[in-house]
Scaffold this active site. Structure first.
Site, PDB file in Angstrom:
ATOM      1  N   ASP A  80       0.830  -1.217   0.000  1.00 10.89           N
ATOM      2  CA  ASP A  80       0.000   0.000   0.000  1.00 10.89           C
ATOM      3  C   ASP A  80       0.859   1.260   0.000  1.00 10.89           C
ATOM      4  O   ASP A  80       2.046   1.229   0.337  1.00 10.89           O
ATOM      5  CB  ASP A  80      -0.955   0.007   1.199  1.00 10.89           C
ATOM      6  N   GLU A 140       0.178  -1.157   5.591  1.00 14.97           N
ATOM      7  CA  GLU A 140       1.312  -0.714   6.417  1.00 14.97           C
ATOM      8  C   GLU A 140       1.183   0.757   6.778  1.00 14.97           C
ATOM      9  O   GLU A 140       1.454   1.169   7.910  1.00 14.97           O
ATOM     10  CB  GLU A 140       2.637  -0.941   5.663  1.00 14.97           C
TER      11      GLU A 140
HETATM   12 ZN   LIG Z   1       6.778   2.359   3.799  1.00 18.63          ZN
END
Ligand SMILES: [Zn+2]
Length: 378
Positions: A80, A140
């Site tokens: 992401d 993340e």
């Molecule tokens: Zn990163």
């Protein structure tokens, strides 16, 4: 396929954290399977009803379906990205200028993923004697959620993990933890001409915050010299309270954030905060305060003498350092690994319009990861 072309493919897939990363995972899964890697996906529906997927691609999956594979080396990259300005024309179209590749995620952290794929594709996997895994995670950027879910699922154990993040190819062997709490202090509303019939939530919050400032000072005496600053830091970043100038405020909320040095538990500050609330209750029995511990990401530390740290120091010709931002390393440590954060691009370029990765660093990363695979898995 060249590492630049792979990075262009990855940047072209919009994988902002608010969207599903299914398209990205399908691309990575196909690339891994084409090299004979065994793939497994771990799907999760997030709180907005959107599918988020973690992908594990391994050279070996153990003897039985149920056996947990002991992996020698894991290369981890998050799929992401943070959002991008819709006016940034290059966000999804990798563009090269002056030896730099621009695009959302080009630096954080699609460059590392492209380098890891290219390194694997330039290795004869059938020669490897110890298992290698590529791990691609979701979510993340919104709190390392995908890696944490994966650590809870325990799909493998690992000896060494290289966690991709832009570090300008400097190995980062330790990182501070990241913790948050929402604090709500209650009072009793009243007309401000008659404060004695009310109780000000803002005065109460101010007393508590004064004590938090003292905690921040106390924390400076516990030092970890590898960090700058070398102690656990505290910030009250947001405060809201009251409704009008002539109303004794009934509620005040603030956000408390702290970044712990390794060796200090993530709830250490939380416990000090609770003690201060108890002290305040002694002089103000009505003192009402709710603490919602919203986040507690552990710190991490891998020994300077670890073989992975030493290998990456020698390969990159840079000595190991520490990071102050949150990473997926603690989740890899939970799976048994000595983890180091490492990757091309600079964290200062990440998360902004005009994010880029320098081409020489991207190419050097392929070379170093290729050597790491041979060093640890051959
Ligand atoms: Zn990163």
């Amino acid at each position: 396929m060249s590492v630049e072309q792979t990075l262009a493919d990855l940047v072209a897939i919009d994988s902002v954290s608010s969207r599903s990363n299914a398209e990205m995972i399908a691309y990575l899964k196909a690339r891994c399977e084409a090299r004979g890697l065994h793939t497994r996906t771990y799907s999760h529906i997030d709180e907005n009803g959107i599918e988020k997927i973690n992908l594990v691609a391994q050279t070996s999956v153990g003897d039985s379906q149920t056996e947990v594979c002991a992996t020698e080396l894991v290369l981890v990259g998050h799929t992401d990205t943070v959002p991008y300005d819709p006016n940034w024309n290059e966000a999804l179209q990798l563009t090269e200028r002056d030896g730099k590749l621009f695009g959302r995620g080009s630096c954080d952290t699609k460059a590392f993923i492209a380098a890891a794929l290219t390194a694997v594709e330039s290795t004869d996997l059938f020669q490897l004697k110890k298992p290698l895994a590529l791990v691609f995670t979701a979510d993340e950027e919104i709190g390392c959620l995908g890696a944490r879910r994966l650590a809870n699922a325990r799909p493998f154990t690992a000896h060494y993990a290289i966690v991709g993040e832009p570090t300008s190819l400097q190995p980062m062997r330790a990182g501070k933890g990241y913790c948050l709490a929402e604090v709500t202090v209650r009072g009793r509303e009243a007309h401000s001409a008659y404060p004695q019939i009310g109780a000000s939530a803002i005065f109460r919050a101010a007393r508590l915050i004064g004590r938090i400032e003292n905690i921040a000072e106390q924390l400076q005496s516990d030092q970890h010299e590898d960090f700058d600053p070398p102690y656990t830091t505290i910030n009250v970043g947001v405060i809201k309270g009251g409704s009008a100038k002539n109303v004794v405020p009934g509620e005040c909320r603030f956000t408390l954030e702290w970044r712990t040095i390794p060796g200090q538990k993530s709830d250490f500050v939380l416990n000090l905060l609770r003690e201060e609330v108890e002290h305040l209750r002694k002089t103000d029995p009505d003192f009402e305060c709710e603490i919602d511990a919203a986040r507690a990401d552990d710190s991490f530390e891998t020994a300077a003498g670890s073989e992975l740290v030493q290998f990456l120091e020698q390969a990159s010709e840079q000595s190991a350092s520490t990071v102050a931002f949150g990473t997926e390393a603690p989740s890899m440590i939970a799976l048994g690994a000595a983890a180091v954060v490492f990757g091309p691009g600079n964290i200062r370029e990440a998360h902004r319009t005009g994010e880029f990765v320098p081409v020489p660093e991207l190419e050097q990363c392929v070379e170093i990861l290729h050597r790491a695979i041979e060093r640890f898995c051959l």
